[in-house]
Design a protein around this motif. Structure first.
Motif, PDB file in Angstrom:
ATOM      1  N   PHE A   1       7.076  10.113 -19.866  1.00 16.84           N
ATOM      2  CA  PHE A   1       7.055  11.564 -19.668  1.00 16.84           C
ATOM      3  C   PHE A   1       6.828  12.341 -20.972  1.00 16.84           C
ATOM      4  O   PHE A   1       6.618  13.553 -20.937  1.00 16.84           O
ATOM      5  CB  PHE A   1       8.370  12.014 -19.030  1.00 16.84           C
ATOM      6  N   VAL A   2       6.910  11.669 -22.094  1.00 13.62           N
ATOM      7  CA  VAL A   2       6.796  12.329 -23.396  1.00 13.62           C
ATOM      8  C   VAL A   2       5.329  12.360 -23.794  1.00 13.62           C
ATOM      9  O   VAL A   2       4.696  11.315 -23.944  1.00 13.62           O
ATOM     10  CB  VAL A   2       7.639  11.597 -24.455  1.00 13.62           C
ATOM     11  N   THR A   3       4.788  13.554 -23.952  1.00 12.49           N
ATOM     12  CA  THR A   3       3.358  13.686 -24.206  1.00 12.49           C
ATOM     13  C   THR A   3       3.101  14.692 -25.320  1.00 12.49           C
ATOM     14  O   THR A   3       3.958  15.504 -25.684  1.00 12.49           O
ATOM     15  CB  THR A   3       2.608  14.172 -22.943  1.00 12.49           C
ATOM     16  N   LEU A   4       1.876  14.627 -25.831  1.00 13.35           N
ATOM     17  CA  LEU A   4       1.415  15.642 -26.766  1.00 13.35           C
ATOM     18  C   LEU A   4       0.884  16.839 -25.992  1.00 13.35           C
ATOM     19  O   LEU A   4       0.399  16.718 -24.872  1.00 13.35           O
ATOM     20  CB  LEU A   4       0.318  15.076 -27.662  1.00 13.35           C
ATOM     21  N   ARG A   5       0.994  18.019 -26.612  1.00 13.12           N
ATOM     22  CA  ARG A   5       0.451  19.253 -26.044  1.00 13.12           C
ATOM     23  C   ARG A   5      -0.441  19.910 -27.079  1.00 13.12           C
ATOM     24  O   ARG A   5      -0.063  20.037 -28.245  1.00 13.12           O
ATOM     25  CB  ARG A   5       1.569  20.204 -25.619  1.00 13.12           C
ATOM     26  N   ARG A   6      -1.626  20.344 -26.623  1.00 12.54           N
ATOM     27  CA  ARG A   6      -2.536  21.056 -27.515  1.00 12.54           C
ATOM     28  C   ARG A   6      -2.426  22.550 -27.267  1.00 12.54           C
ATOM     29  O   ARG A   6      -2.716  23.033 -26.174  1.00 12.54           O
ATOM     30  CB  ARG A   6      -3.981  20.583 -27.295  1.00 12.54           C
TER      31      ARG A   6
ATOM     32  N   LEU B   1       0.817  -1.214   0.000  1.00  7.06           N
ATOM     33  CA  LEU B   1       0.000   0.000   0.000  1.00  7.06           C
ATOM     34  C   LEU B   1       0.849   1.261   0.000  1.00  7.06           C
ATOM     35  O   LEU B   1       0.345   2.346  -0.306  1.00  7.06           O
ATOM     36  CB  LEU B   1      -0.930   0.000   1.215  1.00  7.06           C
ATOM     37  N   SER B   2       2.112   1.153   0.338  1.00  7.14           N
ATOM     38  CA  SER B   2       3.002   2.317   0.336  1.00  7.14           C
ATOM     39  C   SER B   2       3.786   2.451  -0.965  1.00  7.14           C
ATOM     40  O   SER B   2       4.584   3.375  -1.106  1.00  7.14           O
ATOM     41  CB  SER B   2       3.974   2.224   1.524  1.00  7.14           C
ATOM     42  N   ARG B   3       3.568   1.533  -1.908  1.00 11.82           N
ATOM     43  CA  ARG B   3       4.252   1.605  -3.200  1.00 11.82           C
ATOM     44  C   ARG B   3       3.271   2.064  -4.275  1.00 11.82           C
ATOM     45  O   ARG B   3       2.057   2.031  -4.087  1.00 11.82           O
ATOM     46  CB  ARG B   3       4.860   0.252  -3.557  1.00 11.82           C
ATOM     47  N   GLU B   4       3.826   2.481  -5.426  1.00  7.75           N
ATOM     48  CA  GLU B   4       2.992   2.985  -6.510  1.00  7.75           C
ATOM     49  C   GLU B   4       3.549   2.522  -7.850  1.00  7.75           C
ATOM     50  O   GLU B   4       4.752   2.373  -8.011  1.00  7.75           O
ATOM     51  CB  GLU B   4       2.955   4.523  -6.494  1.00  7.75           C
ATOM     52  N   PHE B   5       2.656   2.335  -8.812  1.00  3.80           N
ATOM     53  CA  PHE B   5       3.081   2.072 -10.177  1.00  3.80           C
ATOM     54  C   PHE B   5       2.402   3.073 -11.106  1.00  3.80           C
ATOM     55  O   PHE B   5       1.390   3.689 -10.762  1.00  3.80           O
ATOM     56  CB  PHE B   5       2.755   0.632 -10.600  1.00  3.80           C
ATOM     57  N   LEU B   6       2.967   3.211 -12.307  1.00  5.99           N
ATOM     58  CA  LEU B   6       2.512   4.239 -13.241  1.00  5.99           C
ATOM     59  C   LEU B   6       2.301   3.656 -14.631  1.00  5.99           C
ATOM     60  O   LEU B   6       3.164   2.945 -15.154  1.00  5.99           O
ATOM     61  CB  LEU B   6       3.557   5.366 -13.317  1.00  5.99           C
ATOM     62  N   LEU B   7       1.152   3.970 -15.236  1.00  7.85           N
ATOM     63  CA  LEU B   7       0.898   3.787 -16.659  1.00  7.85           C
ATOM     64  C   LEU B   7       0.528   5.146 -17.222  1.00  7.85           C
ATOM     65  O   LEU B   7      -0.048   5.990 -16.523  1.00  7.85           O
ATOM     66  CB  LEU B   7      -0.252   2.801 -16.910  1.00  7.85           C
ATOM     67  N   THR B   8       0.830   5.396 -18.482  1.00  7.85           N
ATOM     68  CA  THR B   8       0.549   6.700 -19.082  1.00  7.85           C
ATOM     69  C   THR B   8      -0.077   6.529 -20.465  1.00  7.85           C
ATOM     70  O   THR B   8      -0.059   5.444 -21.046  1.00  7.85           O
ATOM     71  CB  THR B   8       1.824   7.548 -19.204  1.00  7.85           C
ATOM     72  N   ASP B   9      -0.605   7.642 -20.995  1.00  4.05           N
ATOM     73  CA  ASP B   9      -1.303   7.601 -22.283  1.00  4.05           C
ATOM     74  C   ASP B   9      -0.699   8.519 -23.347  1.00  4.05           C
ATOM     75  O   ASP B   9      -1.245   8.633 -24.441  1.00  4.05           O
ATOM     76  CB  ASP B   9      -2.783   7.938 -22.095  1.00  4.05           C
ATOM     77  N   GLY B  10       0.417   9.204 -23.039  1.00  6.39           N
ATOM     78  CA  GLY B  10       1.014  10.115 -24.011  1.00  6.39           C
ATOM     79  C   GLY B  10       0.284  11.434 -24.136  1.00  6.39           C
ATOM     80  O   GLY B  10       0.599  12.251 -25.008  1.00  6.39           O
ATOM     81  N   LEU B  11      -0.671  11.687 -23.238  1.00 10.51           N
ATOM     82  CA  LEU B  11      -1.440  12.937 -23.254  1.00 10.51           C
ATOM     83  C   LEU B  11      -1.380  13.669 -21.918  1.00 10.51           C
ATOM     84  O   LEU B  11      -2.073  14.675 -21.735  1.00 10.51           O
ATOM     85  CB  LEU B  11      -2.918  12.648 -23.595  1.00 10.51           C
ATOM     86  N   GLY B  12      -0.581  13.163 -21.001  1.00  9.34           N
ATOM     87  CA  GLY B  12      -0.541  13.741 -19.661  1.00  9.34           C
ATOM     88  C   GLY B  12      -1.407  12.991 -18.674  1.00  9.34           C
ATOM     89  O   GLY B  12      -1.365  13.273 -17.480  1.00  9.34           O
TER      90      GLY B  12
ATOM     91  N   ALA C   1      -7.310  11.619 -16.699  1.00 11.92           N
ATOM     92  CA  ALA C   1      -7.210  12.064 -18.089  1.00 11.92           C
ATOM     93  C   ALA C   1      -7.086  13.579 -18.142  1.00 11.92           C
ATOM     94  O   ALA C   1      -7.641  14.295 -17.302  1.00 11.92           O
ATOM     95  CB  ALA C   1      -8.435  11.608 -18.885  1.00 11.92           C
ATOM     96  N   ALA C   2      -6.346  14.063 -19.143  1.00 14.66           N
ATOM     97  CA  ALA C   2      -6.146  15.496 -19.340  1.00 14.66           C
ATOM     98  C   ALA C   2      -7.210  16.013 -20.298  1.00 14.66           C
ATOM     99  O   ALA C   2      -7.280  15.577 -21.448  1.00 14.66           O
ATOM    100  CB  ALA C   2      -4.753  15.764 -19.893  1.00 14.66           C
ATOM    101  N   ALA C   3      -8.027  16.953 -19.830  1.00 14.47           N
ATOM    102  CA  ALA C   3      -9.093  17.492 -20.674  1.00 14.47           C
ATOM    103  C   ALA C   3      -8.540  18.356 -21.795  1.00 14.47           C
ATOM    104  O   ALA C   3      -9.116  18.431 -22.889  1.00 14.47           O
ATOM    105  CB  ALA C   3     -10.074  18.298 -19.819  1.00 14.47           C
ATOM    106  N   CYS C   4      -7.417  19.040 -21.526  1.00 13.30           N
ATOM    107  CA  CYS C   4      -6.730  19.846 -22.549  1.00 13.30           C
ATOM    108  C   CYS C   4      -5.263  19.448 -22.498  1.00 13.30           C
ATOM    109  O   CYS C   4      -4.457  20.109 -21.850  1.00 13.30           O
ATOM    110  CB  CYS C   4      -6.912  21.338 -22.282  1.00 13.30           C
ATOM    111  N   PRO C   5      -4.922  18.341 -23.131  1.00 13.15           N
ATOM    112  CA  PRO C   5      -3.594  17.733 -22.945  1.00 13.15           C
ATOM    113  C   PRO C   5      -2.443  18.715 -23.073  1.00 13.15           C
ATOM    114  O   PRO C   5      -2.464  19.559 -23.967  1.00 13.15           O
ATOM    115  CB  PRO C   5      -3.541  16.686 -24.062  1.00 13.15           C
TER     116      PRO C   5
ATOM    117  N   GLU D   1      -5.300  24.996 -32.019  1.00 10.08           N
ATOM    118  CA  GLU D   1      -5.551  23.945 -32.993  1.00 10.08           C
ATOM    119  C   GLU D   1      -4.294  23.149 -33.317  1.00 10.08           C
ATOM    120  O   GLU D   1      -4.334  22.209 -34.116  1.00 10.08           O
ATOM    121  CB  GLU D   1      -6.119  24.557 -34.288  1.00 10.08           C
ATOM    122  N   ARG D   2      -3.184  23.507 -32.714  1.00 11.94           N
ATOM    123  CA  ARG D   2      -1.901  22.886 -33.031  1.00 11.94           C
ATOM    124  C   ARG D   2      -1.515  21.877 -31.959  1.00 11.94           C
ATOM    125  O   ARG D   2      -1.707  22.104 -30.778  1.00 11.94           O
ATOM    126  CB  ARG D   2      -0.835  23.985 -33.139  1.00 11.94           C
ATOM    127  N   TRP D   3      -0.965  20.744 -32.407  1.00 16.44           N
ATOM    128  CA  TRP D   3      -0.473  19.726 -31.486  1.00 16.44           C
ATOM    129  C   TRP D   3       1.039  19.628 -31.601  1.00 16.44           C
ATOM    130  O   TRP D   3       1.578  19.536 -32.703  1.00 16.44           O
ATOM    131  CB  TRP D   3      -1.099  18.359 -31.793  1.00 16.44           C
TER     132      TRP D   3
END
Length: 648
Positions: A267-272, A13-24, A45-49, A275-277
């Motif tokens: 850590f590598v994600t898209l940024r909006r 319970l004191s440990r953590e793991f991480l999965l990501t989606d490339g959007l933050g 989820a990031a509403a405005c990545p 209208e540009r990504w």
């Protein structure tokens, strides 16, 4: 795979793991599936990545009902001030397997067979997919799932009212001012609308940080579905309107297959931007977004060392597009305007561009060079926050009331590490940036001008020398030198262009190694200083006081390795490798990531963000540097790592 022993539940319970989606967005939980922070959830989820992050699906309360045996609980959480552990899914848990950057599997023991839960974050989509598979059983059973959907900001525990509606037997929609999400299953079952609140979730890791640690969260209803042996049942949950076009997602590249690259990729994600990504780098999970300083320091280790040159260029373009009066964003925030209070981020940009140009083969960098020129010009004339190069060639960074360096802890109007005047690493970065830009520009006159400015800076750098300790002071102020022993002086040795002579370089490395080096990075303050705080603990005020006053930062191991290789050459490889080994072991033995900070005092407990970009990046880069120097047997490579060709 990690086998699970029921008597070890508290430790898990004191440990953590991480999965990501490339959007933050992220899936961040304890390995037994419990949420131990407000930031935890199956679908964040990031509403405005990559910002505007929402806890959409906190968890699923799950129960498997075999045809002829008692029900088996699958989920586990803690409730109330006594941390009542309920349900007791941890008792049936056999193992947990992490498959970063995007998937993991839990395996549960049944009287007959096993049940597996596979969770996957879809790359480039604000969606989580949960798949259940029953194997080794003779008959079907029933899954009962209750989704917990707070639909709130990640930094909050209170949420606005959530409405639930049934679109069809397989599709449940939940809506709040934070957005609209849909839960869709493909099994033999139907959703039942049964709104209720699950009260008093306890977040033990928030309590340790001095945060309010409890939450009441909304449950819209339940799903009852038959699950047959060897016939998977899948549930998806998606935040609508948050995912980019598929054509944009291809810019993330294919998912990595090896563990070190998987950790870097998270850590590598898209940024909006309108209208540009574009591409950016998240500073850390779960609470940091993309920070300019962190992105530029992390870029070589996350992207150049992994050969992702297109992504590296896109990150440089992202921050270059936000240049303002020679400054780059300190950080993009979820709910506030972009901040520019960073005197070092623009200089790190010049370094990252120089490193990119040397290894990428890209000969069309003129637009990025123009940003570097604008930075240097702004520093020469002076810019916001009283940032600028003085007549002596050294960089000034204000009066200390606003944090402008990486030692930026600030709470309730108080700068915890005020560094008024001329912090040492800013002038070291300035000297390197002038020389680096001189190597990149095409014109002789422009190059000679930059070199003249660099010589002026080098000529004044002796003012930082601290003869009594044979090292550098931490800065120069109106009252004289700041004789505080910190690691910032190491940048004057480890950066590719050094303003120090060989004897001074050795003196700095010797003192830093003796007073600041730990198994997990460098202390931010020497233990013999009366302001030293050896434990990163307590409430937010206490942690901010300790943040840069003794706390260990793993990212500093990178410049330490560079500096050791510079002063000791081949003989320094063993020292550098030994210093790096504990962090590599921690990453390999743990959940794949490296924490933001560690205690200054032994046993050096991890703290802060459980996954920090520059921690991973600089360990990657340092390891590659050592490997390359071993192979070449001739000091640092002439392209990117270590001091580099043309160093002084």
């Amino acid at each position: 795979m990690n086998a699970f022993a029921p008597d070890a539940a508290d430790a898990w319970l004191s440990r953590e793991f991480l999965l990501t989606d490339g959007l933050g967005g992220s899936t961040l939980l304890s390995p037994i599936g419990a949420c131990t922070r407000r930031y935890h959830g199956l679908l964040v989820a990031a509403a405005c990545p990559p910002v505007g992050r929402r806890v959409v699906l906190k968890t699923l309360i799950e129960r498997f009902e075999p045809a002829h045996d008692p029900p088996v609980e699958l989920s586990t959480h803690e409730f109330g001030p006594d941390r009542l552990r309920h349900p007791d899914g941890w008792r049936a848990l056999a193992s947990f397997e992490l498959m970063p950057p995007h998937a993991c599997v839990w395996t549960y023991r049944l009287r007959e067979g096993v049940l597996r839960r596979h969770v996957e974050r879809d790359r480039g989509r604000a969606r989580v997919t949960v798949t259940y598979a029953l194997t080794g059983a003779a008959t079907s059973g029933r899954l009962v799932l209750r989704p917990i959907t707070p639909m709130r900001g990640v930094h909050e525990v209170a949420s606005d009212p959530v409405e639930a509606r049934l679109l069809d037997a397989r599709t449940l929609e939940v809506a709040s001012p934070a957005g609209v999400a849909r839960l869709i299953h493909d099994g033999d079952g139907v959703w039942q609308i049964e709104p209720e609140r699950w009260r008093d979730f306890h977040h033990r890791l928030d309590a340790e940080r001095g945060f309010f640690e409890r939450e009441d969260a909304f449950c819209p209803g339940r799903l009852q579905a038959v699950i047959a042996p060897d016939v998977p049942l899948t549930l998806t949950c998606e935040l609508l309107g948050a995912s980019p076009p598929r054509s944009v997602v291809t810019g993330l590249g294919p998912p990595p297959t090896c563990a070190p690259r998987a950790a870097a990729d998270q850590f590598v994600t898209l940024r909006r931007d309108g209208e540009r990504w574009t591409t950016t780098i998240m500073a850390g999970y779960p609470w940091f977004a993309d920070w300019g300083r962190d992105a530029m320091i992390s870029l070589p280790g996350l992207l150049l060392e992994t050969g992702r040159y297109d992504a590296a260029r896109s990150v440089l373009e992202t921050f270059a597009s936000h240049e303002r009066d020679g400054l780059l964003p300190n950080c993009f925030l979820d709910d506030r305007p972009t901040q520019y209070n960073a005197a070092d981020a623009p200089l790190w940009f010049v370094h990252a561009l120089w490193a990119y140009a040397r290894v990428s083969g890209d000969d069309a960098i003129d637009p990025l060079l123009d940003t570097a020129r604008a930075i240097v010009a702004a520093y020469r004339r002076g810019t916001d926050f009283d940032i600028g190069c003085d007549d002596d060639g050294l960089v000034n960074a204000g009066d200390g009331s606003v944090p402008l360096t990486w030692m930026d802890a600030y709470r309730d109007g108080v700068a915890m590490t005020p560094r008024a005047g001329k912090p040492v690493e800013l002038s070291a970065l300035w000297y390197h940036a002038l020389n680096a830009l001189a190597e990149l520009v095409p014109g002789d006159a422009e190059r000679r001008d930059l070199e003249r400015q660099a010589r002026r800076t080098r000529g004044s750098f002796a003012r930082f020398w601290w003869p009594e300790r044979r090292c550098l002071c931490d800065g120069l102020g109106s009252a004289g030198p700041d004789t505080t022993l910190r690691p910032n002086q190491l940048f004057a040795v480890g950066l590719p262009h050094s303003p120090l002579d060989a004897a001074q370089q050795r003196g700095v490395v010797d003192v830093v190694e003796r007073m600041l080096l730990t198994p997990y990075g460098l202390r931010t303050l020497a233990p013999d200083d009366p302001r030293y705080v050896g434990r990163f603990e307590g409430d937010l005020w206490q942690r901010d006081q300790a943040y840069h006053n003794g706390t260990v930062w793993p990212w500093l191991i990178g410049v330490y390795v560079d500096a050791v290789l510079r002063v000791a050459g081949k003989a320094g490889r063993q020292r550098a490798a030994a210093a790096l080994a504990p962090l590599l072991a921690t990453q390999a033995e743990g959940m794949g990531q490296i924490a933001e900070v560690y205690d200054g005092d032994a046993p050096h407990r991890p703290g802060g963000c459980p996954a920090q970009a520059w921690s991973v990046a600089e360990v990657n880069r340092a390891q590659a540097t050592i490997t390359t120097t071993q192979k070449k047997n001739a000091g640092p490579r002439s392209e990117l790592r270590g001091p580099g060709v043309g160093s002084e």
